[in-house]
Scaffold this motif. Structure first.
Motif, mmCIF file in Angstrom:
data_model
loop_
_atom_site.group_PDB
_atom_site.id
_atom_site.type_symbol
_atom_site.label_atom_id
_atom_site.label_comp_id
_atom_site.label_asym_id
_atom_site.label_seq_id
_atom_site.Cartn_x
_atom_site.Cartn_y
_atom_site.Cartn_z
ATOM 1 N N GLU A 310 0.878 -1.279 0.172
ATOM 2 C CA GLU A 310 -0.149 -0.064 -0.091
ATOM 3 C C GLU A 310 0.857 1.413 -0.124
ATOM 4 O O GLU A 310 1.879 1.428 0.797
ATOM 5 C CB GLU A 310 -0.946 -0.066 1.262
ATOM 6 N N THR A 311 0.811 2.261 -0.996
ATOM 7 C CA THR A 311 1.714 3.357 -1.118
ATOM 8 C C THR A 311 0.833 4.602 -1.183
ATOM 9 O O THR A 311 -0.232 4.845 -1.841
ATOM 10 C CB THR A 311 2.658 3.143 -2.026
ATOM 11 N N PRO A 312 1.184 5.598 -0.469
ATOM 12 C CA PRO A 312 0.634 6.959 -0.631
ATOM 13 C C PRO A 312 0.693 7.484 -1.978
ATOM 14 O O PRO A 312 1.789 7.084 -2.959
ATOM 15 C CB PRO A 312 1.358 7.940 0.251
ATOM 16 N N TYR A 313 -0.334 8.183 -2.554
ATOM 17 C CA TYR A 313 -0.076 8.524 -4.163
ATOM 18 C C TYR A 313 1.156 9.250 -4.500
ATOM 19 O O TYR A 313 1.762 9.280 -5.603
ATOM 20 C CB TYR A 313 -1.325 9.389 -4.501
ATOM 21 N N SER A 314 1.424 10.259 -3.568
ATOM 22 C CA SER A 314 2.822 11.221 -3.827
ATOM 23 C C SER A 314 4.015 10.483 -4.017
ATOM 24 O O SER A 314 5.001 10.621 -4.368
ATOM 25 C CB SER A 314 2.930 12.116 -2.701
ATOM 26 N N GLN A 315 3.999 9.036 -3.536
ATOM 27 C CA GLN A 315 5.245 8.119 -3.275
ATOM 28 C C GLN A 315 5.037 7.089 -4.512
ATOM 29 O O GLN A 315 6.024 6.468 -4.665
ATOM 30 C CB GLN A 315 5.353 7.659 -1.815
ATOM 31 N N PHE A 316 3.864 6.813 -5.136
ATOM 32 C CA PHE A 316 3.859 5.922 -5.991
ATOM 33 C C PHE A 316 4.712 5.860 -7.317
ATOM 34 O O PHE A 316 5.355 4.534 -7.399
ATOM 35 C CB PHE A 316 2.283 6.240 -6.700
ATOM 36 N N PRO A 317 5.250 6.723 -7.775
ATOM 37 C CA PRO A 317 6.037 6.464 -8.810
ATOM 38 C C PRO A 317 7.546 5.993 -8.367
ATOM 39 O O PRO A 317 8.078 5.152 -9.013
ATOM 40 C CB PRO A 317 6.445 7.898 -9.151
#
Ligand code: GTP
Ligand code: MN
Ligand code: MN
Length: 383
Positions: A310-317
């Protein structure tokens, strides 16, 4: 292959992340041999030696031509003396006596057998070998204590060592996607790992879960797991409940583990992939047919290893880049960042150690740009 080899021009870059490494290449016999040597070194606890063989294999994978003479490698980086010896043997005799000896050795074969159990690493396998254990049956015979992960690994040994095919990975992604959407519409599930690099099969399924509104992803994985469990899809799961540290926390960037540890909530699981024969039998209680034949071909269901993150959107890349692999590619990407750019790269972000600033990115392309690297497609990261 192109007639004119590049090697005379010294064009092979030293870092893996500066090179394009396709899945299919021209030196498979050589790389198989070198990878056997890398594995053997790892089994001996010689990580430095293992890395050297592994780097040599990686560089050969990136060459757009077939190696025919050892002289062609003189300007190619990362091929050490021992690797050259193996390659020379292979070129001269079509095989390497040293590699064959490794492959036939009792220790190598036993270590391979044991480390193929989910949850068993080199250390434990090595202890078992020292104690004289040689087969899976020996584990029971000697009443070896296994943790839950290893018990599940042993129970599903055949299935978990049968390659996962792309359609199976996609079927599992779809199951997870349905559960995720049920909880949080708008959330996404992305197939990453080897499949994203274009591999037709793999040893597991790697899935990233995120939500475009930052914060909405929190607790999602936990709820997805409980839904999947209640639907009978999970044969085993273990969730690593991490508290995401603040990116402002310097420890995250300067510690020894800053680029290898990641702090996402993640779940290691074994899925029950049903209906392989197109039958309508139910999930949870289904009996495994033909399991005793060993082939698994007549089974109506299959156990499959799945990693959920599970990852926050801002860290997704950054998470996407970190989980796409290959391991060799990732290792050099981080090494390049640190040594050539004075930056720490991990699955959470990119941090400039001297300027003490974060370099945010909305895509993998932007991360490569920050690092001054040409963009390498996932299909070209098969180092
Ligand atoms: P197959 O599964 O054998 O097809 O190959 P794969 O490349 O998908 O390997 P694997 O599933 O082991 O790992 C996929 C990627 O996730 C690799 O690049 C690893 O570096 C990365 N990875 C695996 N475990 C972790 C972890 O605990 N933390 C981080 N940051 N990355 C991990
Ligand atoms: Mn994988
Ligand atoms: Mn994995």
């Amino acid at each position: 292959a192109p007639a004119e080899p590049l090697e005379e021009k010294g064009q092979v870059a030293p870092y893996i992340c500066q090179r394009r490494t396709p899945l299919l290449h021209h030196n498979t016999a050589l790389t198989d041999a070198l990878e056997t040597m890398a594995e053997e070194a790892r089994f001996c606890g010689s990580d430095v030696r293992s890395l050297a063989f592994s780097r040599a294999a990686s560089v050969l994978k990136s060459l757009p031509w077939r190696v025919k003479r050892i002289q062609q490698l003189h300007t190619v980086p990362c091929v050490g003396e021992h690797s050259q010896r193996i390659i020379q043997e292979m070129l001269e005799d079509g095989m390497s006596a040293e590699v064959e000896q490794v492959r036939q050795s009792e220790r190598y074969r036993t270590m391979k057998l044991f480390t193929k159990i989910f949850g068993v690493g080199v250390k434990i396998a090595s202890q078992w070998y020292q104690r004289g254990l040689r087969t899976l049956a020996d584990l029971q015979l000697h009443q070896i204590k296994l943790n839950l992960e290893q018990q599940a690994g042993l129970l599903h040994y055949e299935d978990l060592n049968t390659p996962v095919e792309l359609w199976e990975a996609e079927a599992i992604s779809q199951v997870v996607r349905k559960a995720v959407e049920q909880i949080s519409p708008g959330a996404t599930v992305t197939l990453t790992g080897g499949f994203r690099r274009g591999k037709p099969c793999g040893h597991d399924v790697d899935l990233l879960i995120t939500h475009p509104s930052e914060g909405q992803e929190m607790g999602l994985l936990c709820r997805v797991i409980s839904i999947l469990d209640s639907q009978g899809f999970l044969l085993y799961h273990s969730t690593h409940r991490n508290s995401l540290p603040s990116l402002e926390d310097e420890e995250l960037w300067v510690s020894d583990h800053s680029s290898t540890m990641d702090h996402f909530e993640r779940c290691l699981s074994i899925f029950h992939l049903g209906d392989l024969a197109g039958s309508n039998q139910g999930g949870a209680g289904a009996q495994k047919l033909g399991a005793s034949t060993g082939s698994g071909a007549s089974s109506l269901w299959k156990a499959v290893r799945v990693d959920l993150v599970e990852t926050p959107y801002s860290q997704f890349p950054f998470a996407l880049l970190g989980w796409t692999g290959s391991r060799n590619f990732e290792r050099d990407l981080r090494r390049f960042s640190k040594h050539e750019k004075k930056m720490t790269l991990n699955s959470h972000g990119l941090y400039h150690l001297e300027q003490k600033i974060f370099l945010p990115a909305a895509s993998e392309e932007e991360i490569f740009q920050h690092l001054g690297l040409e963009y390498i497609l996932p299909e070209e990261r098969n180092a």
